[in-house]
Design a protein around this motif. Structure first.
Motif, PDB file in Angstrom:
ATOM      1  N   ASN A  79       0.822  -1.211   0.000  1.00  0.00           N
ATOM      2  CA  ASN A  79       0.000   0.000   0.000  1.00  0.00           C
ATOM      3  C   ASN A  79       0.857   1.264   0.000  1.00  0.00           C
ATOM      4  N   ALA A  80       2.113   1.131   0.478  1.00  0.00           N
ATOM      5  CA  ALA A  80       3.039   2.257   0.417  1.00  0.00           C
ATOM      6  C   ALA A  80       3.354   2.634  -1.023  1.00  0.00           C
ATOM      7  N   GLY A  81       3.053   1.722  -1.956  1.00  0.00           N
ATOM      8  CA  GLY A  81       3.214   2.057  -3.371  1.00  0.00           C
ATOM      9  C   GLY A  81       2.363   3.241  -3.777  1.00  0.00           C
ATOM     10  N   SER A  82       1.199   3.384  -3.123  1.00  0.00           N
ATOM     11  CA  SER A  82       0.361   4.555  -3.410  1.00  0.00           C
ATOM     12  C   SER A  82       1.073   5.827  -2.988  1.00  0.00           C
ATOM     13  N   THR A  83       1.791   5.740  -1.869  1.00  0.00           N
ATOM     14  CA  THR A  83       2.553   6.899  -1.396  1.00  0.00           C
ATOM     15  C   THR A  83       3.754   7.161  -2.291  1.00  0.00           C
ATOM     16  N   ILE A  84       4.464   6.101  -2.668  1.00  0.00           N
ATOM     17  CA  ILE A  84       5.621   6.267  -3.553  1.00  0.00           C
ATOM     18  C   ILE A  84       5.185   6.834  -4.894  1.00  0.00           C
ATOM     19  N   GLY A  85       4.066   6.323  -5.412  1.00  0.00           N
ATOM     20  CA  GLY A  85       3.548   6.862  -6.668  1.00  0.00           C
ATOM     21  C   GLY A  85       3.236   8.338  -6.550  1.00  0.00           C
ATOM     22  N   ALA A  86       2.560   8.701  -5.441  1.00  0.00           N
ATOM     23  CA  ALA A  86       2.245  10.109  -5.208  1.00  0.00           C
ATOM     24  C   ALA A  86       3.503  10.934  -4.954  1.00  0.00           C
ATOM     25  N   LEU A  87       4.549  10.286  -4.392  1.00  0.00           N
ATOM     26  CA  LEU A  87       5.804  10.971  -4.091  1.00  0.00           C
ATOM     27  C   LEU A  87       6.598  11.266  -5.362  1.00  0.00           C
ATOM     28  N   ILE A  88       6.679  10.279  -6.246  1.00  0.00           N
ATOM     29  CA  ILE A  88       7.431  10.429  -7.489  1.00  0.00           C
ATOM     30  C   ILE A  88       6.708  11.348  -8.462  1.00  0.00           C
ATOM     31  N   PRO A 142       4.900  14.254  -8.493  1.00  0.00           N
ATOM     32  CA  PRO A 142       5.139  15.702  -8.668  1.00  0.00           C
ATOM     33  C   PRO A 142       6.538  16.035  -9.152  1.00  0.00           C
ATOM     34  N   LEU A 143       7.484  15.104  -8.986  1.00  0.00           N
ATOM     35  CA  LEU A 143       8.850  15.364  -9.458  1.00  0.00           C
ATOM     36  C   LEU A 143       9.004  15.071 -10.939  1.00  0.00           C
ATOM     37  N   CYS A 144       8.293  14.046 -11.419  1.00  0.00           N
ATOM     38  CA  CYS A 144       8.529  13.625 -12.804  1.00  0.00           C
ATOM     39  C   CYS A 144       7.447  14.061 -13.792  1.00  0.00           C
ATOM     40  N   ILE A 145       6.170  14.038 -13.379  1.00  0.00           N
ATOM     41  CA  ILE A 145       5.102  14.277 -14.351  1.00  0.00           C
ATOM     42  C   ILE A 145       5.110  15.705 -14.901  1.00  0.00           C
ATOM     43  N   PRO A 146       5.109  16.769 -14.062  1.00  0.00           N
ATOM     44  CA  PRO A 146       5.179  18.117 -14.646  1.00  0.00           C
ATOM     45  C   PRO A 146       6.463  18.350 -15.441  1.00  0.00           C
ATOM     46  N   THR A 147       7.553  17.740 -14.985  1.00  0.00           N
ATOM     47  CA  THR A 147       8.832  17.889 -15.698  1.00  0.00           C
ATOM     48  C   THR A 147       8.762  17.248 -17.073  1.00  0.00           C
ATOM     49  N   VAL A 148       8.181  16.036 -17.145  1.00  0.00           N
ATOM     50  CA  VAL A 148       8.016  15.360 -18.438  1.00  0.00           C
ATOM     51  C   VAL A 148       7.117  16.182 -19.348  1.00  0.00           C
ATOM     52  N   ALA A 149       6.010  16.683 -18.794  1.00  0.00           N
ATOM     53  CA  ALA A 149       5.084  17.479 -19.596  1.00  0.00           C
ATOM     54  C   ALA A 149       5.755  18.744 -20.132  1.00  0.00           C
ATOM     55  N   ARG A 150       6.510  19.435 -19.288  1.00  0.00           N
ATOM     56  CA  ARG A 150       7.178  20.659 -19.719  1.00  0.00           C
ATOM     57  C   ARG A 150       8.269  20.369 -20.747  1.00  0.00           C
ATOM     58  N   TYR A 151       8.971  19.247 -20.576  1.00  0.00           N
ATOM     59  CA  TYR A 151      10.030  18.862 -21.517  1.00  0.00           C
ATOM     60  C   TYR A 151       9.450  18.643 -22.914  1.00  0.00           C
ATOM     61  N   SER A 206      10.009  24.580  -8.854  1.00  0.00           N
ATOM     62  CA  SER A 206      10.803  23.804  -7.898  1.00  0.00           C
ATOM     63  C   SER A 206      10.180  23.843  -6.500  1.00  0.00           C
ATOM     64  N   THR A 207       9.560  24.967  -6.141  1.00  0.00           N
ATOM     65  CA  THR A 207       8.943  25.067  -4.821  1.00  0.00           C
ATOM     66  C   THR A 207       7.752  24.133  -4.693  1.00  0.00           C
ATOM     67  N   ALA A 208       6.870  24.122  -5.707  1.00  0.00           N
ATOM     68  CA  ALA A 208       5.705  23.232  -5.667  1.00  0.00           C
ATOM     69  C   ALA A 208       6.138  21.768  -5.641  1.00  0.00           C
ATOM     70  N   GLN A 209       7.136  21.440  -6.452  1.00  0.00           N
ATOM     71  CA  GLN A 209       7.608  20.060  -6.479  1.00  0.00           C
ATOM     72  C   GLN A 209       8.189  19.648  -5.132  1.00  0.00           C
ATOM     73  N   MET A 210       8.918  20.556  -4.496  1.00  0.00           N
ATOM     74  CA  MET A 210       9.483  20.238  -3.187  1.00  0.00           C
ATOM     75  C   MET A 210       8.388  20.096  -2.130  1.00  0.00           C
ATOM     76  N   LEU A 211       7.393  20.981  -2.163  1.00  0.00           N
ATOM     77  CA  LEU A 211       6.295  20.906  -1.204  1.00  0.00           C
ATOM     78  C   LEU A 211       5.547  19.576  -1.324  1.00  0.00           C
ATOM     79  N   LEU A 212       5.211  19.200  -2.547  1.00  0.00           N
ATOM     80  CA  LEU A 212       4.459  17.964  -2.753  1.00  0.00           C
ATOM     81  C   LEU A 212       5.312  16.740  -2.449  1.00  0.00           C
ATOM     82  N   PHE A 213       6.604  16.821  -2.766  1.00  0.00           N
ATOM     83  CA  PHE A 213       7.503  15.720  -2.455  1.00  0.00           C
ATOM     84  C   PHE A 213       7.568  15.498  -0.940  1.00  0.00           C
ATOM     85  N   VAL A 214       7.727  16.579  -0.188  1.00  0.00           N
ATOM     86  CA  VAL A 214       7.798  16.465   1.267  1.00  0.00           C
ATOM     87  C   VAL A 214       6.473  15.950   1.820  1.00  0.00           C
ATOM     88  N   LEU A 215       5.369  16.439   1.275  1.00  0.00           N
ATOM     89  CA  LEU A 215       4.048  15.997   1.728  1.00  0.00           C
ATOM     90  C   LEU A 215       3.934  14.470   1.645  1.00  0.00           C
TER      91      LEU A 215
END
Length: 491
Positions: free
Chosen positions: A177-186, A188-197, A317-326
Motif C-alpha cells: 500500500n506504500a506504493g500509493s505513497t511512492i507513486g504520489a511521491l514520485i 510531482p517530481l517527474c510528471i510536470p517535468t516530463v510534460a514541460r520537456y 521547484s517550490t511546488a515540487q518540493m512541497l508535494l515531495f515532502v508531503l
C-alpha cells in the motif's frame, strides 16, 4: 535469505518478491491517476478553458466509476483468479491512461479546430463549448482508467491472503500500500517535468506524452507478472518451510467454538447479496466510506491547493518540493501495518482487537488538519506537513482495514468484500471531489468568508475540517457494528 526450494533447513522468502510486485503495481496505479491532477491546472486548463468545477466533475465521475468497478472487480478477481484477473485489470487501466493523450486531438476534430493555438485563444461561447467537449472526452478516458484500476486492491489483497499468514498480512499490506505513497511521491517530481520537456520539444502541449510515458509502465509490469506469479503450492521458488509458514493458520487457528478452522478446500463461497447480511461487511463499508474521500481529496487537490493558495505552478521547484515532502511524510505509514503485530506480541490480543486499537490511534492524527489552514498564514510548510501526517495516518488506517477483511472473511470472499469496501470509499471520494470543485468556484466567485478566510482559502478550510473528524466517526461506526472479533464461518 535463500529463495531456493532445495534448502531444507532454511525458509525461502519468495512471498516478499510477490509483495514487491504488488508494491510496483500500486505505485504504477497511483502514478497513472496522478497525471491529470499534476497537469490540469498549468497545462490542460489553459488549453480547454477548464474551471475547478470541470475538474471536480471529471474526478467525481472517475471515482464514481471506480466505486462501481470495485463492486464487480472483487467478484471478477475471485472468478478469474489472481494471475489472470490482475493482468486484465492493469492492462485495461494502462490503455485508459494512454487514451487521455488523444483527448485534445479528439476535441479539435469534433469542433473543427485546426490548431492548439485556436483552442487556447477561443473566447465566449466557443470557449465554453471547448471546455464541455474536452471534459466529455477526458471523462471517457477516465472511465476506462477507473474500470481497470478498480481491480488493483481486490487482487492485491487476495494475493496477500494467499502468500501471508494472518499475523503478517497488515505489514505486507502496508508495504504494497506504500506504493500509493511512492507513486504520489514520485509523481510531482517527474510528471510536470516530463510534460514541460515535451512541450518545449514541440510534442503537443506536453501533457499528452506524460500520459503515454506513465501509462506504458503498466505494460512492463504485465510482462513481469506473467513470468513470476504462481500460487504458493505450485511455485517452485517456495520451499516446504515457507509453504508451511504461509499456511500456518490452516493448522493452528481455531474458531470461536474451539473447532479447527476450515481449510481452503472446505470453504464455501458467499454470493454478493449474502455478503450484506453480515455486520462485518457493513463495518468495512462504513470504515472506507468515512475515510477514503480524505485521501482522494488530498491526492487530487493538493497540487491545486499549492497553486490556488500560494501561487506555485506544478512544475516550479517550490511546488515540487512541497508535494515531495508531503508524500514523503506519508511514507511513515509503512510502520502502521506493524503496530498491530506489536500489540499482538505484547498483549496477546486477537488480530481484530489489535487492529482496532491501532486504528483508533491513527484516527486521532487527522484532527491536526483543523489547524492546517490557520497555520498556513505563518508558512506554507505547516499545512504541507500536517497534510502529510494526515496522509500517513490514512494509509496506516487503510492497510489495517484491508487486513480486517482477511481476519474475518473466508478467502473465497476476500476480493468481493474488498471490492465492496472500495466501492464505499469511492462513493465518498466522488462526493468530496465534486463538492470541492463546486465549493471552490463558489467561494472564489462570492468571496465567501469562513473563520477569517476569504475566497478559495475559505473553501479549503471547510474541506479540511470535514477531513479532520472523518476517521473518528468511521472508527466509532466500525466498533459499534463489530465490537468483538467474530470471524465468519460458513457451514
Amino acid at each position: 535469505m535463500s529463495t531456493s526450494p532445495n534448502t531444507p533447513n532454511q525458509m525461502s522468502s519468495f512471498r516478499w518478491i510477490i509483495c514487491a510486485m504488488l508494491f510496483f503495481a500500486t505505485t504504477v496505479n497511483y502514478l497513472d491517476r496522478q497525471v491529470l491532477s499534476l497537469t490540469w491546472k498549468d497545462f490542460i486548463a489553459p488549453e480547454f478553458h477548464w474551471t475547478d468545477t470541470h475538474y471536480g466533475y471529471i474526478t467525481a465521475i472517475f471515482t464514481l466509476v471506480y466505486a462501481i468497478g470495485n463492486l464487480f472487480a472483487g467478484r471478477f478477481i475471485d472468478w478469474m483468479g489472481t494471475k489472470k484477473g490482475y493482468l486484465w485489470a492493469i492492462g485495461v487501466w494502462s490503455v485508459g491512461a494512454c487514451l487521455h493523450a488523444i483527448c485534445g486531438y479528439a476535441t479539435e476534430v469534433t469542433l473543427g479546430i485546426d490548431t492548439t493555438a485556436h483552442l487556447i485563444g477561443a473566447t465566449g461561447a466557443l470557449a465554453s463549448t471547448i471546455a464541455i467537449t474536452s471534459v466529455y472526452y477526458f471523462i471517457a478516458a477516465r472511465i476506462i482508467l477507473a474500470i481497470g484500476e478498480a481491480g488493483n486492491f481486490p487482487a492485491a489483497i487476495k494475493v496477500t491472503a494467499e502468500y501471508f499468514p494472518k499475523k503478517d498480512r497488515a505489514f505486507a499490506t502496508s508495504i504494497f500500500n506504500a506504493g500509493s505513497t511512492i507513486g504520489a511521491l514520485i509523481a510531482p517530481l517527474c510528471i510536470p517535468t516530463v510534460a514541460r520537456y515535451f512541450q518545449r520539444m514541440g510534442v503537443g502541449n506536453g501533457w499528452e506524452m506524460a500520459f503515454i510515458v506513465i501509462g506504458g509502465l503498466g505494460f512492463v509490469w504485465m510482462g513481469l507478472w506473467q513470468f513470476i506469479y504462481k500460487k504458493p503450492h505450485e511455485n517452485p521458488h517456495v520451499n516446504a518451510a515457507e509453504l508451511a509458514y504461509i499456511e500456518q493458520d490452516k493448522f493452528h487457528e481455531t474458531t470461536a467454538t474451539g473447532s479447527p478452522a476450515p481449510t481452503a478446500t472446505e470453504e464455501k463461497g458467499l454470493t454478493f447479496l449474502q455478503c450484506f447480511k453480515y455486520p462485518q461487511t457493513w463495518a468495512v463499508f462504513f470504515g472506507k466510506f468515512m475515510t477514503d474521500g480524505v485521501w482522494w481529496f488530498f491526492l487530487f487537490w493538493a497540487p491545486a491547493y499549492v497553486k490556488d493558495v500560494y501561487g506555485f505552478s506544478s512544475d516550479s521547484s517550490t511546488a515540487q518540493m512541497l508535494l515531495f515532502v508531503l508524500y514523503a511524510i506519508t511514507m511513515l505509514s509503512i510502520y502502521g501495518g506493524k503496530l498491530p503485530t506489536i500489540i499482538i506480541n505484547r498483549t496477546g490480543k486477537n488480530p481484530y482487537a489489535a487492529r482496532m486499537q491501532a486504528m483508533f490511534i491513527f484516527a486521532l492524527f487527522p484532527l491536526l488538519a483543523l489547524f492546517a489552514q490557520p497555520l498556513g498564514n505563518y508558512s506554507y510548510w505547516y499545512p504541507i506537513i500536517i497534510i502529510g501526517i494526515t496522509g500517513a495516518a490514512h494509509q496506516s488506517w487503510s492497510a489495517n482495514i484491508y487486513s480486517v477483511v482477511g481476519d474475518m472473511f473466508p478467502k473465497s470472499a476476500i476480493a468481493t468484500i474488498v471490492g465492496i469496501g472500495g466501492m464505499a470509499g469511492s462513493i465518498s471520494s466522488s462526493l468530496i471531489n465534486m463538492s470541492s470543485g463546486l465549493l471552490f468556484d463558489y467561494a472564489e466567485k462570492t468571496q465567501m468568508v469562513f473563520f477569517g478566510f476569504q475566497g478559495k482559502p475559505a473553501g479549503y478550510f471547510i474541506i479540511f475540517c470535514i477531513c479532520a473528524v472523518s476517521y473518528l466517526i468511521g472508527w466509532c461506526i466500525m466498533k459499534a457494528l463489530v465490537p468483538k472479533y467474530k470471524p465468519i464461518v460458513l457451514d
